[in-house]
Write a protein that holds these residues in place. Structure first.
Motif, mmCIF file in Angstrom:
data_model
loop_
_atom_site.group_PDB
_atom_site.id
_atom_site.type_symbol
_atom_site.label_atom_id
_atom_site.label_comp_id
_atom_site.label_asym_id
_atom_site.label_seq_id
_atom_site.Cartn_x
_atom_site.Cartn_y
_atom_site.Cartn_z
ATOM 1 N N GLN A 175 40.335 39.578 31.300
ATOM 2 C CA GLN A 175 41.971 40.162 30.548
ATOM 3 C C GLN A 175 42.366 39.954 31.385
ATOM 4 N N VAL A 176 43.158 39.409 32.625
ATOM 5 C CA VAL A 176 44.311 40.293 33.470
ATOM 6 C C VAL A 176 44.969 38.972 33.470
ATOM 7 N N PHE A 177 43.484 38.324 34.100
ATOM 8 C CA PHE A 177 44.315 37.030 34.897
ATOM 9 C C PHE A 177 44.512 35.552 33.481
ATOM 10 N N ILE A 178 42.853 35.721 33.347
ATOM 11 C CA ILE A 178 43.309 34.908 32.262
ATOM 12 C C ILE A 178 43.617 34.572 30.705
ATOM 13 N N LEU A 179 43.772 35.966 30.600
ATOM 14 C CA LEU A 179 44.427 36.044 29.127
ATOM 15 C C LEU A 179 45.486 36.344 29.155
ATOM 16 N N PRO A 190 34.873 50.437 33.503
ATOM 17 C CA PRO A 190 35.887 49.062 33.746
ATOM 18 C C PRO A 190 37.621 49.030 33.907
ATOM 19 N N ALA A 191 38.087 49.500 35.037
ATOM 20 C CA ALA A 191 39.715 50.072 34.956
ATOM 21 C C ALA A 191 40.170 49.230 35.607
ATOM 22 N N ALA A 192 39.756 48.613 36.897
ATOM 23 C CA ALA A 192 40.064 47.386 38.382
ATOM 24 C C ALA A 192 39.129 47.206 38.411
ATOM 25 N N ALA A 193 39.995 45.932 39.531
ATOM 26 C CA ALA A 193 38.869 45.625 39.983
ATOM 27 C C ALA A 193 39.768 44.414 41.858
ATOM 28 N N GLY A 194 39.348 44.140 42.613
ATOM 29 C CA GLY A 194 39.825 43.321 43.601
ATOM 30 C C GLY A 194 39.146 42.755 44.186
ATOM 31 N N ARG A 195 39.393 41.733 45.532
ATOM 32 C CA ARG A 195 37.576 41.386 46.227
ATOM 33 C C ARG A 195 38.832 40.439 47.893
ATOM 34 N N LEU A 196 37.811 40.945 48.872
ATOM 35 C CA LEU A 196 38.401 40.541 49.675
ATOM 36 C C LEU A 196 36.920 39.690 50.749
ATOM 37 N N ARG A 204 43.116 38.526 43.643
ATOM 38 C CA ARG A 204 42.600 39.200 42.598
ATOM 39 C C ARG A 204 42.477 40.832 42.013
ATOM 40 N N VAL A 205 43.827 40.931 42.726
ATOM 41 C CA VAL A 205 43.677 42.840 42.330
ATOM 42 C C VAL A 205 44.348 42.707 41.095
ATOM 43 N N ALA A 206 43.702 43.553 39.216
ATOM 44 C CA ALA A 206 44.327 43.627 38.913
ATOM 45 C C ALA A 206 43.140 44.893 37.781
#
Ligand code: COA
Length: 145
Positions: free
Chosen positions: A23-27, A55-61, A72-74
């Motif tokens: 939703q956040v990065f691709i769209l 689901p509201a937010a995400a990120g990776r390490l 990828r903090v979104a």
């Protein structure tokens, strides 16, 4: 309102992470899918934030040779400005410490520099382009073990 921040481990958690980033990065930001889903995805640690179960937010390490990269903090649009992005980053920093990382860094989209500065990151070096978006490398200043 209940906020949960967890390390995503199950298929259901990972589907939620992917849905947020799509939703956040691709769209929203028009990042090409082949760049979004890169080769680091498998070995990254993923964090998922749920607000009242949704689901509201995400990120990776990604930790490589003692260096931890946050990415990828979104945060879904309707949940922005409520501290969730900062909470995801703090969780990723905590995981980096637990993994014994010597350094924590990220490539910030330029518009988000102020957001990461509030969390203790400092910009280093030149501005560069990635996926058609201006970025700057930022390093976490607090010594981490
Ligand atoms: N620039 C400067 N400060 C910002 C900011 C920005 N773009 N976004 C948030 N802040 C500030 C907030 O005002 C808040 O300050 P406070 O602690 O003084 O109140 C603090 O940073 C924490 O903000 P928070 O509510 O946790 O931010 P958020 O949940 O809205 O998440 C993003 C911020 C950037 C992750 C979110 O806007 C987003 O997902 N954007 C689209 C994807 C993206 O660009 N990700 C970054 C990739 S590098």
């Amino acid at each position: 309102m209940k906020t949960e921040i967890i390390r995503a481990r199950t298929a259901v958690d990972m589907a939620a992470v992917r849905q947020i980033r799509s939703q956040v990065f691709i769209l929203e930001q028009q990042v090409p899918p082949e760049l979004e889903w890169d080769e680091l995805e498998e070995r990254a640690v993923h964090v998922l934030c749920r607000r009242d179960g949704a689901p509201a937010a995400a990120g990776r390490l990604v930790v490589t040779d003692g260096r931890a990269k946050i990415g990828r903090v979104a945060v879904l649009k309707r949940y922005r400005g409520q501290g969730l992005g900062a909470a995801v980053c703090r969780k990723l920093i905590e995981i980096a410490h637990d993994e014994g990382a010597r350094e924590i860094y990220l490539n910030a989209q330029l518009h988000a520099r102020g957001f990461y500065e509030k969390l203790g990151f400092t910009a280093r070096g030149e501005i560069f382009e990635e996926a058609g978006i201006d970025h700057v490398r930022m390093v976490y200043d607090e010594p981490c073990g």
